[in-house]
Structures are given as structure tokens and as C-alpha cells.
Design an enzyme around this catalytic site. Structure first.
Site, short mmCIF file in Angstrom:
data_model
loop_
_atom_site.label_atom_id
_atom_site.label_comp_id
_atom_site.label_asym_id
_atom_site.label_seq_id
_atom_site.Cartn_x
_atom_site.Cartn_y
_atom_site.Cartn_z
CE LYS A 76 -3.84 1.99 2.70
NZ LYS A 76 -4.69 1.81 3.91
CB SER A 151 -8.03 3.68 2.97
OG SER A 151 -7.21 3.04 3.93
CB SER A 175 -8.44 0.77 5.79
OG SER A 175 -9.14 1.97 5.63
N1 GLN Z 1 -13.13 4.20 6.56
C1 GLN Z 1 -12.52 4.64 7.79
C2 GLN Z 1 -12.11 6.09 7.65
O1 GLN Z 1 -12.40 6.65 6.66
C3 GLN Z 1 -11.36 3.76 8.13
C4 GLN Z 1 -10.17 4.04 7.31
C5 GLN Z 1 -8.99 3.17 7.68
O2 GLN Z 1 -9.14 2.13 8.31
N2 GLN Z 1 -7.80 3.66 7.31
O3 GLN Z 1 -11.51 6.65 8.50
#
Ligand code: GLN
Length: 511
Positions: A76, A151, A175
Site C-alpha cells: 500500500k 482505504s 481499511s
Molecule cells: N473508513 C474509515 C475512515 O475513513 C477507516 C479508514 C482506515 O481504516 N484507514 O476513517
């Protein structure tokens, strides 16, 4: 070979069915073929990948038997990679070349994995659909009109689409697990502190944790074996022995106590996913597991508490991007104030700015006790609920996400997007290990079963997930074209490390 799991690839490499160079070439061809549609990779490092693969083949010829030796990998784009662009999905870091490798990157390099490139992600890991990336949205390999989740959507799409057999991700509120659910693969988030956060670009430091995206739980165990362990450079990294993560692969489901939290089966859950998850739990039961109703009474507060804690920490972490030290800087600032204002206005996308505003507000004098302190109290209650539940059960299981992947642009309201993580966020607030494993399809799209364990029960969670994958074959149901052999390469659709000024971003030039 592109549809094989890491475990299978390792066996094939060791019996000499093909070389790591051949395997790496196949992945690179596949990336060329599929990435223009999927947009899963931001950067591909073809030359160094082939050189690393050749090195792995030489090491194998000398008798090296490390399990990940010569297996292609994607990181990532939140993990710093020395001399290789690390953008975090943001214009702010578009030209950033880190001077060092993240702890996770070092460890997987030491394990002999071959780095193919860096995957697309929501900007600074804020999002659940991969639509906030400066580098454009990622498409779901099962249906390109749908989002891959986020994400870590680029990593999930890359693995699901057969572009690479394994990838890293990070999980602050879901994410890894939510994109794994949307893309029909296995996503594992370890306990907070199990994997080093050193060199992993910070979003919300008390929640961020690195983990894995693979086809199977057995593959996740192999990756975790390489990634886990103390790193003195990360003060939250835990000094405790690394278990044998494949050690509970043979765990018996007979007598396993599986907690089923009722709040996870209420409003918002689509009928198809609910049915599928009940069927998945039924599989565990048939294999001898005991399903026990549990209550997580404060769970409903997890999303609001998270959306105070995470933005608060993000507002502090992101204050470093000021145009002075590194990253984007606006053109010809009039004075220091103008430099800060325009650099940050132009460098950050809308969602990131929204979080900074919310976080700064929640931390400001007069509001700190009302919001931040209160959210931390809720966090403690949530952790206590889990501890009470784990006095009665070995693992907790339920849906990963309320529904299958949605269409691009379908969730324009930020709060609606925040509710995407309704089943995953409490796990981050409590710091627990959890996995999403493919458990069914609804309207032709995959969804996951979420399995949560107590603190540092990585081996158990992976073992239960592995046993579930012995009973079911959802993890083998790849997107329709994944079995095709790669076609001849066209124009490189991706950025190369030498080409850091080129971007295919539709939002190029937007502020
Ligand atoms: N969807 C959540 C957010 O927008 C979690 C994102 C993540 O786990 N990095 O913060």
C-alpha cells in the site's frame, strides 16, 4: 499461475515448476493488461522487481528455503519505500521519495519477497471506497463499475484481480477488512502493536495497524510470520514473542465457542448479506462450533467515538505538511501565512480537509472535554465489552460490512460513508486482531465473514479462518477473467519510479 495462492506458489517455486523471474514477469504482464481499468497500482517498479526475482532464484539455487522467497508483493502506498515514490494517495506527497524503508517493508524484503510496486489508496487512508485518492478511483475486479472498498482498495483489487498474490494494507477503522470483503479476498488486521508502524505514514496513531491482503488465511499467516515482531523504532510496538501463526491451522472447530453479537444483525444489514453470514455461521456450527449470543452494548457508539478520536489524531499528524520541510509547496507564496494556507488548501483533498477541521475543533479549548475525552471514555467501555464477551467465547463472528460493493459515486454524503465501517471500527478502538474471509455472494458480488479474537490471539483467528476455508470455497471464486493468461503488453499504464512527474490523475491541477 496467477490464480494460485502464496502457499501454492511457494510449493511450485520450490519444486521448480517455474522461476520467480517467470512468476514476476507474469504479474507485470497482468498489471499492464489490467491496471488501466482497475487503477490498483500507483507505481510499478518493473526493473527492480525482475532484479529481485533473479536474486531470489539464485538464492533458491543455493538452497535458500524461506517461504516467501521470490513471491511477488505489493505495498500500500502508505509504507515508505527508499527511493521509490510514496504518495499516501495525496497530491501533498506526490513527489515524495522517502530516504528509508518502513519496518514492514524491511521485513518483507528480508523474507525474500519481490516488490512489484505501490498500490492506490484513499488519500491518507481516509475513506471506505478508494474514491478520495488523488490518483483517481480504483475499480472492483468483480465489477469495475463498483468500488473496491477502502482505504486499502488498491491492494485488495490487485490481489483479487490476480495482479499480485499478496499485498500489505493498513487498518485504522476497517481499511483492510472492508476492501477484502468487497473484493472477495482475505484481509487480516493484527492486534495493535503487533506489527511495526515505523515508516508507515500516520493517520490516527492510536488506531493504525498494518496487516495483510491475500487469497487465503494460510497466506496471511505466512505474511504475518515475516511482518510481526518488536521494532524499537516504534514505541507502541509490543515486546512479546511472535507466535507460530500457522500453528493453529489444524485447530478443531469442535467445541469452539463463537460469539454472535446481536447488534451486528440489526438495521442497515442487507438481507442477502445477513442470510449469507447466517449460512457461514451454520457451517461453523455443523463442524462442531457452539454459537453463543453475546452483547456488545456500547458498540453502537463506536462510529461516533471513532470520528472524534481519528480526526483529532489526524489533525495533529497532518500538521507536519506545511510546505516547508517536504511534500507539496504552493507556487510563489507571498508570505509565510500564504505559504501554509495555499500549500495545505492545494495539497490536501476535500475529505482530508474535512477531517482536519473536525479534529482541530474536537481538540480545541472548551470542546476537548466534551468531545475528545468523552470519546476516549467510550473507547474504554467498548474495550471492556469485548473483554467481558471473551470471558465466555473464543472468537466473535459476524458480517464485515453491511452490504456488498456499491457503485462509484453512490455515497456522496460523508456520514453515509462513515457508516460503512459500522462492524469493523470497534475492533480498532479496542486494539484487537480480526480477519475478513470470503463467505458468500449477494447479487453476484462477494462479502466477508468477520472473525474477531482477544488481544494477541492472531494464531487462533488465523486458524479458525483457515478451518472455515477448508469447509467453504468462496475464497476460490475469483473475478471472471482471473484465470485468463495475460495478453501481450501494451503501453505501460502505470507510473515508473523514474517518472514521478507524470500522473494520470483526473483531478490534476484541481486544488
Ligand atoms: N473508513 C474509515 C475512515 O475513513 C477507516 C479508514 C482506515 O481504516 N484507514 O476513517
Amino acid at each position: 499461475m496467477l490464480h494460485l495462492s502464496v502457499t501454492e506458489l511457494a510449493a511450485e517455486l520450490s519444486r521448480g515448476a517455474f522461476s520467480s523471474v517467470e512468476l514476476t514477469r507474469a504479474c507485470l504482464d497482468r498489471i499492464r493488461q489490467r491496471n488501466p481499468r482497475l487503477n490498483a497500482f500507483i507505481t510499478v517498479c518493473e526493473e527492480s522487481a525482475l532484479a529481485e526475482a533473479a536474486g531470489a532464484d539464485r538464492a533458491r539455487a543455493r538452497g535458500d528455503t524461506r517461504p516467501l522467497l521470490g513471491i511477488p508483493l505489493a505495498h500500500k502506498d502508505i509504507f515508505c519505500t527508499r527511493g521509490l515514490p510514496t504518495t499516501c494517495g495525496s497530491r501533498m506527497l506526490r513527489h515524495f521519495l522517502p530516504p528509508y524503508d518502513a519496518g514492514v517493508v524491511e521485513k518483507l524484503r528480508e523474507a525474500g519477497a519481490v516488490l512489484l510496486g505501490k498500490t492506490n489508496m484513499d488519500e491518507f487512508a481516509m475513506g471506505s471506497s478508494n474514491e478520495t485518492s488523488f490518483f483517481g478511483p480504483v475499480c472492483n475486479p468483480h465489477d469495475p463499475d463498483k468500488v473496491p472498498g477502502g482505504s486499502s482498495g488498491g491492494s485488495a483489487a490487485a490481489v483479487a484481480g490476480g495482479l499480485c498474490p499478496m499485498a500489505t494494507g493498513t487498518d485504522t477503522g476497517g481499511s483492510i477488512r472492508q476492501p477484502a470483503s468487497f473484493c472477495g479476498i482475505t484481509g487480516f488486521k493484527p492486534s495493535y502493536g503487533r506489527v511495526s508502524r515505523w515508516g508507515m505514514i500516520a493517520f490516527a496513531s492510536s488506531l493504525d495497524q498494518a496487516g495483510t491482503l491475500t487469497r487465503t488465511a494460510a497466506d496471511a499467516a505466512l505474511m504475518m510470520q515475516a511482518m510481526a515482531g518488536l521494532d524499537p523504532r516504534d514505541s507502541t510496538s509490543v515486546d512479546r514473542p511472535v507466535e507460530d501463526y500457522a500453528g493453529e491451522a489444524g485447530v478443531s472447530l469442535r467445541g469452539l465457542r463463537v460469539g454472535v453479537p446481536l447488534p451486528h444483525f440489526t438495521e442497515g444489514l442487507s438481507a442477502g448479506v445477513e442470510q449469507g453470514v447466517r449460512a457461514a455461521l451454520g457451517e461453523l456450527e455443523k463442524a462442531g462450533a457452539e454459537l453463543i449470543d453475546i452483547d456488545l452494548p456500547n458498540n453502537y457508539l463506536s462510529v461516533p467515538a471513532y470520528y472524534v478520536v481519528a480526526p483529532a489524531e489526524a489533525s495533529a499528524n497532518l500538521s507536519r505538511y506545511d510546505g516547508v520541510r517536504y511534500g507539496y509547496r504552493c507556487e510563489e507564496p507571498k508570505d509565510l501565512e500564504d505559504l501554509y494556507t495555499r500549500t495545505r488548501s492545494e495539497g490536501f483533498g476535500e475529505e482530508v480537509k474535512r477531517r482536519i477541521l473536525v479534529g482541530t475543533y474536537a481538540l480545541s479549548a472548551g470542546y476537548y472535554d466534551a468531545y475528545y475525552v468523552k470519546a476516549q471514555r467510550i473507547r474504554r467501555l467498548i474495550r471492556r465489552d469485548f473483554a467481558r464477551a471473551f470471558a465466555k467465547v473464543d472468537v466473535i463472528a459476524g458480517p464485515t460490512s453491511p452490504h456488498v460493493a456499491f457503485a462509484h459515486g453512490a455515497k456522496a454524503d460523508p456520514v453515509e460513508m462513515y457508516l460503512e465501517d459500522i462492524f469493523t471500527i470497534a475492533v480498532n478502538l479496542a486494539g484487537l486482531p480480526a480477519i475478513s474471509v470470503p463467505a458468500g455472494h449477494d447479487r453476484g458480488l462477494p462479502f466477508g465473514l468477520h472473525i474477531i479474537g482477544p488481544d494477541f490471539s492472531e494464531a487462533r483467528v488465523l486458524g479458525v479462518a483457515h478451518q472455515f476455508q477448508q469447509l467453504t470455497d468462496w475464497h476460490l471464486q475469483l473475478p471472471r477473467d482471473t484465470h485468463l493468461s495475460p495478453t501481450s503488453p501494451g503501453h505501460p499504464p502505470f507510473r515508473t519510479p523514474e517518472d514521478t512527474h507524470h500522473s494520470r490523475n483526473a483531478r490534476e491541477g484541481a486544488s
